[in-house]
Design a protein around this motif. Sequence first.
Motif, mmCIF file in Angstrom:
data_model
loop_
_atom_site.group_PDB
_atom_site.id
_atom_site.type_symbol
_atom_site.label_atom_id
_atom_site.label_comp_id
_atom_site.label_asym_id
_atom_site.label_seq_id
_atom_site.Cartn_x
_atom_site.Cartn_y
_atom_site.Cartn_z
ATOM 1 N N GLY A 70 -3.169 14.545 -1.538
ATOM 2 C CA GLY A 70 -2.643 14.329 -2.878
ATOM 3 C C GLY A 70 -1.187 13.940 -2.966
ATOM 4 O O GLY A 70 -0.659 13.800 -4.075
ATOM 5 N N THR A 71 -0.507 13.802 -1.825
ATOM 6 C CA THR A 71 0.884 13.384 -1.914
ATOM 7 C C THR A 71 1.187 12.298 -0.886
ATOM 8 O O THR A 71 0.386 12.008 0.002
ATOM 9 N N LEU A 72 2.368 11.677 -1.029
ATOM 10 C CA LEU A 72 2.715 10.531 -0.192
ATOM 11 C C LEU A 72 3.045 10.968 1.228
ATOM 12 O O LEU A 72 3.633 12.032 1.444
ATOM 13 N N VAL A 73 2.700 10.126 2.176
ATOM 14 C CA VAL A 73 3.043 10.386 3.580
ATOM 15 C C VAL A 73 4.220 9.490 3.938
ATOM 16 O O VAL A 73 4.156 8.274 3.736
ATOM 17 N N PRO A 74 5.317 10.053 4.463
ATOM 18 C CA PRO A 74 6.473 9.231 4.831
ATOM 19 C C PRO A 74 6.122 8.191 5.888
ATOM 20 O O PRO A 74 5.225 8.405 6.719
ATOM 21 N N GLY A 75 6.845 7.094 5.871
ATOM 22 C CA GLY A 75 6.558 5.986 6.789
ATOM 23 C C GLY A 75 6.678 6.353 8.254
ATOM 24 O O GLY A 75 6.015 5.756 9.103
ATOM 25 N N ASP A 76 7.514 7.362 8.585
ATOM 26 C CA ASP A 76 7.712 7.713 9.994
ATOM 27 C C ASP A 76 6.821 8.879 10.431
ATOM 28 O O ASP A 76 6.961 9.401 11.537
ATOM 29 N N ALA A 77 5.889 9.301 9.575
ATOM 30 C CA ALA A 77 5.028 10.446 9.905
ATOM 31 C C ALA A 77 4.001 10.064 10.957
ATOM 32 O O ALA A 77 3.623 8.900 11.099
ATOM 33 N N LEU A 78 3.560 11.088 11.690
ATOM 34 C CA LEU A 78 2.518 10.904 12.707
ATOM 35 C C LEU A 78 1.238 11.552 12.166
ATOM 36 O O LEU A 78 1.248 12.714 11.761
ATOM 37 N N LEU A 79 0.159 10.802 12.148
ATOM 38 C CA LEU A 79 -1.112 11.336 11.662
ATOM 39 C C LEU A 79 -1.886 11.954 12.822
ATOM 40 O O LEU A 79 -1.977 11.353 13.902
ATOM 41 N N ALA A 80 -2.446 13.141 12.577
ATOM 42 C CA ALA A 80 -3.186 13.859 13.629
ATOM 43 C C ALA A 80 -4.661 13.456 13.603
ATOM 44 O O ALA A 80 -5.153 12.883 12.628
ATOM 45 N N ILE A 81 -5.345 13.825 14.676
ATOM 46 C CA ILE A 81 -6.747 13.431 14.843
ATOM 47 C C ILE A 81 -7.629 13.986 13.723
ATOM 48 O O ILE A 81 -8.625 13.375 13.338
ATOM 49 N N ASP A 82 -7.244 15.160 13.166
ATOM 50 C CA ASP A 82 -8.078 15.771 12.119
ATOM 51 C C ASP A 82 -7.566 15.489 10.713
ATOM 52 O O ASP A 82 -8.016 16.108 9.748
ATOM 53 N N ASP A 83 -6.632 14.561 10.571
ATOM 54 C CA ASP A 83 -6.124 14.202 9.238
ATOM 55 C C ASP A 83 -7.123 13.327 8.484
ATOM 56 O O ASP A 83 -7.922 12.606 9.093
ATOM 57 N N VAL A 87 0.829 -1.218 0.000
ATOM 58 C CA VAL A 87 0.000 0.000 0.000
ATOM 59 C C VAL A 87 0.861 1.264 0.000
ATOM 60 O O VAL A 87 2.048 1.235 0.346
ATOM 61 N N LEU A 88 0.215 2.370 -0.384
ATOM 62 C CA LEU A 88 0.759 3.710 -0.174
ATOM 63 C C LEU A 88 -0.209 4.471 0.716
ATOM 64 O O LEU A 88 -1.422 4.228 0.654
ATOM 65 N N VAL A 89 0.317 5.371 1.519
ATOM 66 C CA VAL A 89 -0.547 6.256 2.299
ATOM 67 C C VAL A 89 -0.438 7.656 1.701
ATOM 68 O O VAL A 89 0.669 8.183 1.522
ATOM 69 N N ALA A 112 3.473 2.833 -8.267
ATOM 70 C CA ALA A 112 2.312 3.583 -7.771
ATOM 71 C C ALA A 112 2.756 4.917 -7.188
ATOM 72 O O ALA A 112 2.122 5.960 -7.425
ATOM 73 N N ALA A 113 3.852 4.892 -6.441
ATOM 74 C CA ALA A 113 4.367 6.132 -5.849
ATOM 75 C C ALA A 113 4.792 7.110 -6.942
ATOM 76 O O ALA A 113 4.554 8.324 -6.843
ATOM 77 N N PHE A 114 5.412 6.609 -7.989
ATOM 78 C CA PHE A 114 5.829 7.468 -9.105
ATOM 79 C C PHE A 114 4.616 8.181 -9.693
ATOM 80 O O PHE A 114 4.659 9.383 -9.961
ATOM 81 N N CYS A 115 3.527 7.428 -9.894
ATOM 82 C CA CYS A 115 2.322 8.032 -10.473
ATOM 83 C C CYS A 115 1.758 9.135 -9.576
ATOM 84 O O CYS A 115 1.350 10.191 -10.064
ATOM 85 N N VAL A 116 1.738 8.885 -8.265
ATOM 86 C CA VAL A 116 1.212 9.901 -7.338
ATOM 87 C C VAL A 116 2.069 11.163 -7.413
ATOM 88 O O VAL A 116 1.560 12.284 -7.538
ATOM 89 N N LEU A 117 3.378 10.980 -7.360
ATOM 90 C CA LEU A 117 4.282 12.134 -7.352
ATOM 91 C C LEU A 117 4.312 12.851 -8.696
ATOM 92 O O LEU A 117 4.500 14.066 -8.758
ATOM 93 N N ARG A 118 4.121 12.117 -9.760
ATOM 94 C CA ARG A 118 4.173 12.680 -11.114
ATOM 95 C C ARG A 118 2.817 13.234 -11.546
ATOM 96 O O ARG A 118 2.700 13.861 -12.598
ATOM 97 N N GLY A 119 1.772 12.966 -10.748
ATOM 98 C CA GLY A 119 0.434 13.445 -11.099
ATOM 99 C C GLY A 119 -0.214 12.652 -12.217
ATOM 100 O O GLY A 119 -1.031 13.190 -12.968
ATOM 101 N N ILE A 120 0.132 11.378 -12.328
ATOM 102 C CA ILE A 120 -0.484 10.521 -13.355
ATOM 103 C C ILE A 120 -1.745 9.912 -12.755
ATOM 104 O O ILE A 120 -1.694 9.202 -11.746
ATOM 105 N N ASP A 121 -2.868 10.207 -13.399
ATOM 106 C CA ASP A 121 -4.168 9.734 -12.894
ATOM 107 C C ASP A 121 -4.468 8.377 -13.538
ATOM 108 O O ASP A 121 -4.752 8.296 -14.729
ATOM 109 N N TYR A 122 -4.373 7.320 -12.745
ATOM 110 C CA TYR A 122 -4.564 5.962 -13.279
ATOM 111 C C TYR A 122 -5.751 5.291 -12.618
ATOM 112 O O TYR A 122 -6.260 5.765 -11.596
ATOM 113 N N VAL A 123 -6.200 4.180 -13.199
ATOM 114 C CA VAL A 123 -7.328 3.463 -12.617
ATOM 115 C C VAL A 123 -6.804 2.639 -11.433
ATOM 116 O O VAL A 123 -5.929 1.788 -11.583
#
Lengths: 66, 307
Positions: free
Chosen positions: A40-53, A34-36, B197-208
Amino acid sequence: MKVNLRNPNRTLDLDGPISIVALLQKLDLNRESVLVIRAGTLVPGDALLAIDDEVEIRPVISGGSS
Amino acid sequence: MIDVRRHNANFCSDHFMKLVRDQTQKAIDAFEMLHRDERVLVAVSGGKDSLALWDILLTLGYQADGFYVGLGIGGYSDRSGAHVRAFAADRGLTLHEVDLRDTHGFDVPTAAAVTKRAPCSSCGLSKRHLFDKAALDGGYDAVATGHNLDDEAAVLFGNTLRWQTEYLARQLPVLPARAGFPRKIKPLVRLGEREMAAFCVLRGIDYVVEECPMAAGNKHLGYKAALNEIEASSPGAKQAFYFGFLARAVERFADAAPAHAEAGETALCARCGVPTTSEICAFCRLLEKTSGAEPVNLTVKGRRVPT
């Protein structure tokens, strides 16, 4: 904290703060699968999520056997 | 921004995208997949791997067009096609399309019902035939697919479990062109599924993002899940498994895969003219079986029902 899951789409309300690693353990998800994503962007693995996230946990495994 | 545990490293967005492009170029160079003056047709599905591959090849300076096959898998295919068309239109790219039902009178759910085999079987057969034909008709030097490290490791795992030696002998990141078939290349073999998948998110590629409803529960996905369990406790295991096979094992199976001419592939299909081991090729036999078949639709749970 809102956690949006896919396949099927559903939303969980969970208590925070919580680390990404702890969240995935709580949901019995493998970090390799999975990715978190937050805002619209990736959350690093060591990040802490807040109650309002609000985060999306996006599965990355796909494909048929062809 | 993202951790890649098998590299024991964390990357910011810019350096991660550089890593992905560098690893793709490294695979292309190491396996002599593609030269700068060649044209490549990218088989795009609307998923993360194929759209990312198209984007990466263009960024690396290759001449890459796209090819999409409409498989007729209900709303999933509609949404997949929409992602592909939007990707191409937004970037002004050349996209070729074939719709199975419009062009050949069947779709994947119907083929699966008629043949009583796993949907992935007729899906893969149809795509391979149509990719080959599109590449040859369009004068492309190679067909590129988005198979990544996880895909290849999972296929290797399945082939090894059953010691399918002929398949093991041919599980290579590049298959050279031969009479009637274009070169096949897999430039993403050095990159994991999570990285794509991470590349697509960072690059703004909208995939199914949704999974193909017909692939749910298949063996391939089970093999991937099993390998990810191993990878979680032993980062780098998938890479060592696949690249160790290429470096130290694949040649040992060479005798299990005779040259295509020796295997009897000397005739041309009486219907479509591709080289085949029998009078009619597998795709044309599928066409024959599905001819006149009642179309099959999918329910929301992926079950097949006649219309």
